[in-house]
Design an enzyme around this catalytic site. Structure first.
Site, PDB file in Angstrom:
ATOM      1  N   GLU A 295     -43.048  -3.543  -5.287  1.00 50.10           N
ATOM      2  CA  GLU A 295     -44.398  -4.013  -5.572  1.00 50.10           C
ATOM      3  C   GLU A 295     -44.602  -5.342  -4.840  1.00 50.10           C
ATOM      4  OE1 GLU A 295     -47.359  -4.660  -9.386  1.00 50.10           O
ATOM      5  OE2 GLU A 295     -45.290  -5.359  -9.555  1.00 50.10           O
TER       6      GLU A 295
ATOM      7  N   CYS B 168     -52.496  -5.443 -10.712  1.00 50.45           N
ATOM      8  CA  CYS B 168     -51.569  -4.346 -11.000  1.00 50.45           C
ATOM      9  C   CYS B 168     -52.201  -2.998 -10.720  1.00 50.45           C
ATOM     10  CB  CYS B 168     -51.086  -4.419 -12.444  1.00 50.45           C
ATOM     11  SG  CYS B 168     -52.351  -4.057 -13.666  1.00 50.45           S
TER      12      CYS B 168
ATOM     13  N   GLU C 285     -48.213 -20.101 -17.114  1.00 43.17           N
ATOM     14  CA  GLU C 285     -48.196 -21.544 -16.870  1.00 43.17           C
ATOM     15  C   GLU C 285     -48.870 -21.918 -15.551  1.00 43.17           C
ATOM     16  OE1 GLU C 285     -44.386 -19.800 -15.180  1.00 43.17           O
ATOM     17  OE2 GLU C 285     -45.704 -19.501 -16.921  1.00 43.17           O
TER      18      GLU C 285
END
Length: 497
Positions: A382, A281, A176
């Site tokens: 992360e 990633c 979104e």
């Protein structure tokens, strides 16, 4: 303010739920658009359109499917500048990086154009007297993809081109935060001749995601995002009887041995840690420096980092843009300040960075953390931002033990001139993608992408042969055509005589 739409049944469809989300320009911090959040009924409408389309698309010829995909490839290529501008405006990455994203997505479209080769079956004749056995792969039906903010064009193109080439129809739920690229991809697919309902785009939040995971007419779900959400997608989707491939997060390590070319290693660390503001990633977030490597390597990284130009993505001079939101910017900054408090050395601190004339943008500079240890938050989590940690170890064995102890296993790299050490590393490291003097080893389209451990939930990697297998199911057919001279009754168990 511009209000965006869904794409259902081959045309734009205005949202009717009454719920909207903001779409910001990260370089200015200004909201220029709003995106409708689909209700359960709107998701159901997209799935119904996909199900109706599958009745004919699933039985269409391979020649028809590939001819449309060839036209689609040409259209995306012709509109790559426009798509890249949409990405830059909503994600913030620099234009060259956005163009690279489109190019990597096109690799998978090109793979889908050759799907006829991937869908060839097998035939064994005369397995018994006048008995043949063949195997084929067929489409699943309606499948869905839930994609992340960091690659709003590439990751959708990792999914739906192969899925529809295999005869499935597709429901895409993009992030979104960056919805416009996915809508443009759907528009171009329709222009290429993809029948109405074969590709649908529904925007939304958790309501839309949960309905996709629960909907009885969706056979499979692909996901790329963070590890906690990947676990949720996999658990919920499989509990509802779906095939699921859920790619999660990462903490990618780059091992630098004493014999490595340190200039190459420093260049690679800069590119892999700070490219796209670290919102990848496959970004390198930890350099593991063996022996006396750390001090000279850190100096080379600092020298290069000081020359980086950070600014709006639409400025040709910019090499790195802003982060996606202010909330994420603040979270990334907290890891830098927290690392110092936990005992790391902050060799470069990017937390106070801003851009003149764009002070409300989601800015952060590059940060470099030295003397990081495994118990620190900056190592364990992360971060998904332009923060590079350096861990010092004495030996290769200590390095490989450290890396394999990570709960993630997405990508990794080794920098060395020693072929024997590189070969040993390839075999011993616990990760799905390995680079030798290559910092971001994202496979080309005909090799599959995916990690190990908490970086992947499900049995299939994405695109390549794994992608084809994920979006199809096998069927084996055993056939006997009796000879006209055959006859009579035999109640015995068939034999191979």
């Amino acid at each position: 303010m511009k209000t965006l739409s869904h794409w259902i049944g081959g045309k734009p469809v205005e949202g009717i739920s009454g719920n909207f989300g903001p779409v910001y320009n990260p370089a200015t911090g200004a909201q220029g658009k709003q995106v409708p959040f689909a209700s359960v009924d709107e998701v159901d409408s997209a799935v119904a359109a996909a199900k109706a389309a599958h009745a004919t698309w699933g039985t269409s010829s391979l020649a028809k499917r590939t001819s449309i995909l060839f036209r689609y490839r040409e259209l995306v290529d012709a509109h790559r500048e426009e798509i890249a501008k949409l990405i830059t405006a909503e994600h913030g990455k620099v234009h060259s990086d956005a163009l690279g994203e489109v190019a990597r997505g096109l690799e998978i479209v090109e793979l889908a154009c050759g799907i006829s080769e991937k869908l060839k079956g097998e035939l064994s004749t005369q397995v018994s007297t006048r008995v043949d056995v063949s195997s084929v792969r067929q489409s699943l039906g309606v499948v869905a993809g839930i994609t992340p903010f960091n690659f709003p064009a590439m990751v959708p193109m990792w999914m739906f081109p192969i899925a529809v080439a295999c005869g499935n129809t597709f429901v895409l739920k993009p992030s979104e935060k960056v919805p416009s690229a996915a809508f443009k991809l759907a528009e171009l697919a329709a222009e290429a001749g993809l029948p109405d309902g074969v590709l649908n785009v529904v925007n939304g939040d958790k309501t839309a995601v949960d309905r996709i995971l629960e909907h009885p007419d969706i056979a499979a779900v692909s996901f790329v995002g963070s590890t906690p959400i990947a676990k949720y997608i996999h658990t919920t989707g499989t509990a509802n009887g779906k095939r699921v491939q859920a790619l999660g997060g990462a903490k990618n390590h780059m091992l630098v041995l004493p014999d490595a070319d340190l200039d190459l290693a420093a260049d690679s660390a800069i590119n892999a840690a700070y490219g796209s503001a670290g919102e990848r990633c496959m970004a390198i977030s930890v350099v593991v420096a063996v022996g006396d490597t750390a001090d000279p390597l850190i100096e080379k990284i600092k020298e290069r980092a000081g020359k980086l130009t950070i600014g709006p993505g639409d400025d040709p001079a910019s090499e790195m843009g802003p982060l996606i939101t202010k909330v994420h910017r603040d979270k990334v900054a907290s890891y830098v300040t927290g690392a110092g408090a936990q005992g790391a050395t902050v060799a470069l601190d990017g937390t106070g960075f801003t851009v003149e004339g764009h002070e409300d943008g989601h800015w952060i500079g590059v940060s470099l953390l030295d003397n990081v240890t495994p118990e620190m938050d900056c190592y364990r989590d992360e971060i998904f931002g332009p923060v590079l940690s350096v861990v010092r170890v004495d030996t290769y064995d200590e390095a490989i033990a450290l890396m394999n102890n990570s709960p993630w296993g997405n990508g990794t790299a080794i920098f060395t001139r020693d072929g024997g050490a590189a070969r040993r590393f390839q075999l011993e490291v616990e990760a799905g993608m390995v680079g030798v003097n290559v910092p971001i080893p994202v496979p080309v389209g005909y090799h599959s992408f995916g990690g190990w451990k908490d970086s992947l939930f499900g049995d299939h990697h994405i695109y390549g042969n794994d992608g084809v297998h994920f979006y199809t199911r096998g069927k084996v057919v055993t056939t006997r055509w009796p000879d006209p001279s055959d006859g009579g009754i035999n109640l015995g168990f068939p034999s191979n005589s």
